[in-house]
Design an enzyme around this catalytic site. Structure first.
Site, PDB file in Angstrom:
ATOM      1  N   GLU A  40       0.840  -1.208   0.000  1.00 59.95           N
ATOM      2  CA  GLU A  40       0.000   0.000   0.000  1.00 59.95           C
ATOM      3  C   GLU A  40       0.874   1.257   0.000  1.00 59.95           C
ATOM      4  OE1 GLU A  40      -2.136   1.754  -1.274  1.00 59.95           O
ATOM      5  OE2 GLU A  40      -3.851   0.662  -0.469  1.00 59.95           O
ATOM      6  N   ASP A  69      -7.050   0.017  -3.776  1.00 64.38           N
ATOM      7  CA  ASP A  69      -8.159   0.966  -3.890  1.00 64.38           C
ATOM      8  C   ASP A  69      -8.838   0.834  -5.246  1.00 64.38           C
ATOM      9  OD1 ASP A  69      -6.196   1.908  -5.516  1.00 64.38           O
ATOM     10  OD2 ASP A  69      -5.923   3.840  -4.494  1.00 64.38           O
TER      11      ASP A  69
HETATM   12  O1  AHR Z   1       0.693   0.703  -3.432  1.00 64.17           O
HETATM   13  C1  AHR Z   1       0.344   0.978  -4.733  1.00 64.17           C
HETATM   14  C2  AHR Z   1      -1.112   1.328  -4.848  1.00 64.17           C
HETATM   15  O2  AHR Z   1      -1.355   2.570  -4.246  1.00 64.17           O
HETATM   16  C3  AHR Z   1      -2.105   0.465  -4.176  1.00 64.17           C
HETATM   17  O3  AHR Z   1      -2.344  -0.759  -4.822  1.00 64.17           O
HETATM   18  C4  AHR Z   1      -3.307   1.326  -4.220  1.00 64.17           C
HETATM   19  O4  AHR Z   1      -4.262   0.987  -3.253  1.00 64.17           O
HETATM   20  C5  AHR Z   1      -2.760   2.708  -4.034  1.00 64.17           C
HETATM   21  O5  AHR Z   1      -3.260   3.597  -4.962  1.00 64.17           O
END
Ligand code: AHR
Length: 507
Positions: A228, A306
């Protein structure tokens, strides 16, 4: 009349190929989840549209949804074996199907359905069910071809690591179908499709995204941990020494994370050899919030946490475990993946127009009889290919015959080294492109074989442009109409240039 009869015989030969007998799938005595289970790290997610991940598994692998809304669960040819792709083929014949659900083979039943809207992406759509045929263990089965806007998820799971618990995961994916969009992930994610902060994801990633700069100049793709707000190749983000697996058709990508202070990344060629550990060390140190981790326990496939869904990828199988597996278990799983035989022969003799057969297409014009259709930079061209050509050139010049994507009486040509990519025409020129599930691409990628326009060998007529045949002209490959208005329609050598010898595959 003779020509009509020959056309009928050619088509009959193609159809007959659809029913070629193959030997039953042989289940290994131990599949990946048996191996992890015996090592004390049981699977809590086991997803594949290709094969059973337990030797005793005999349930459905995935569900397809047809254009009329009808549903069918696709099971196995035998317990512990390979998917029954023929059941999908007959259910979806003369229609289109998407992959509607991917079942969890583990007793946790953490099934993946099409992902809903999230913080960074609208609701996803399902992957076309026939977009990614591959040979495995002597059979043809379908992988999950992820294009931008596609993804699968389960936000209400059982047994998956949360709040710093240890876990492991791997996926078998393709390094030939990647991009730099976020994020071709498989693994642990947020339960609300939102970015809830560092450490709230723990998923394995394969692609070209280099979020911290300084990635190896060989260009990737790379295996990384999506923890994340960062795709981590190491605690500092980057692993400048790692060139990635190379642009190979099948990659094992693995992530182990103890949830507290350590994670490791491993990768391998899923067709041969063992695992390479590309990183083993502390949780990220360039940002805070990852030590301990804060996993939420959802499972995501094909998007970021997300629902960032600008990525592409090809997924064949994936497993998540409770606890970090031992190196010995990971090595045994890699050996099992190699033994599964991804990309091997599916038992159909090469050099014929029978679906499943690998072929090369030799030009027959006097100038050019050592030249074959190959892809290069995404375009179809002809090149001189011989036994001393490089592996890459010979693979680029090899095609797998598939039932025509728009009409199974005709054929489509899938790239040998780019699974899921097909020869298709666009603006009259032939290119290698991933099947996007559209009816236009299905038609553009369908060609009907008949006796060659010179009276021998074979010519391939475009399915949606009748009268247009695959032709080489100035070493580029087109669909051409005899005497038409494009330069490559010239009547000079038209019959020769549109006549091809279907020959034994170079790779
Ligand atoms: O960590 C990269 C990305 O960043 C994740 O998959 C996403 O949830 C966020 O936008």
């Amino acid at each position: 009349m003779t020509r009509l009869r020959t056309i009928f015989l050619s088509i009959a030969a193609v159809l007959a190929g659809l029913f070629v007998a193959v030997t039953p799938a042989q289940a290994a005595t131990s599949q990946p989840c048996d191996i992890y289970g015996s090592a004390g790290t049981p699977c809590v997610g086991a997803h594949s549209t290709i094969r059973a991940l337990y030797a005793a598994y005999n349930g459905p692998l995935y569900q397809v949804k047809r254009a009329d809304g009808a549903l069918l669960n696709i099971g196995l040819l035998s317990p512990g074996g390979i998917a029954n792709a023929a059941a999908q083929d007959s259910f979806c014949l003369n229609s289109t199907c998407i992959i509607n659900e991917i079942f969890d083979q583990s007793p946790r039943h953490n099934d993946l359905t099409i992902e809903g809207a999230g913080g960074a992406g609208n609701a996803d759509v399902g992957s076309p069910a026939n977009a990614l045929p591959v040979s495995v263990g002597g059979h043809t089965a379908y992988g999950v071809e992820i294009s931008s806007g596609m993804g699968y998820r389960d936000n209400s799971t059982s047994g998956v690591a949360v709040n710093g618990q240890p876990e492991g995961m791997y996926m078998v994916a393709s390094a030939t179908h990647v991009n730099g969009g976020c994020c071709f992930d498989y693994g642990n994610a947020e339960t609300n499709n939102q970015d809830t902060g560092n450490g709230h994801m723990d998923a394995v990633y394969l692609g070209l995204r280099c979020e911290f700069g300084g990635c190896n100049s060989s260009g990737g793709p790379w295996v990384a941990a999506d923890l994340e707000n960062g795709l981590y190749q190491s605690n500092t983000g980057t692993q400048a020494s790692d060139p990635g697996p190379g642009i190979i058709p099948f990659v094992t990508a693995m992530l182990n994370n103890n949830g507290q202070n350590h994670f490791a990344l491993k990768r391998a060629n899923a067709q041969t050899g063992g695992l390479t550990t590309t990183y083993s060390g502390s949780e990220p140190t360039v940002k805070t919030g990852y030590s301990p981790m804060h996993q939420e326990g959802a499972i995501v496939l094909g998007t970021g946490g997300d629902n960032s869904n600008a990525d592409v990828g090809s997924f064949f199988e994936g497993v998540m475990t409770a606890g970090v597996p031992t190196d010995a278990a990971d090595n045994a799983v890699q050996a099992n993946i190699v033994a599964a035989g991804y990309g091997g022969s599916n038992g159909v003799p090469g050099g014929t127009l029978t679906p499943g057969s690998s072929i090369s297409l030799r030009a027959t014009t006097a100038c050019c009889t050592t030249r074959y259709i190959r892809h290069s930079g995404g375009d179809a061209i002809t090149s001189v290919i011989s036994s001393s050509s490089s592996d890459l050139d010979r693979n680029d010049a090899t095609w797998i015959i598939r039932p025509g994507l728009a009409n199974s009486s005709c054929v489509s040509f899938e790239s040998k080294n780019y699974p899921g990519d097909y020869l298709r025409h666009s603006n009259y020129q032939l290119h290698r492109q991933p099947f996007d599930g559209s009816s236009l691409m299905a038609q553009d990628a369908t060609f009907c074989p008949a006796t060659g326009n010179t009276g021998q060998y074979t010519s391939f007529q475009s399915y949606n442009y009748p009268g247009y045949y695959i032709r080489h002209y100035n070493a580029t490959v087109y669909i051409a109409h005899n005497g038409g208005s494009n330069p490559w329609d010239t009547t000079s050598l038209w019959a020769d240039d549109t006549t091809w010898q279907v020959s034994s595959p170079w790779a």
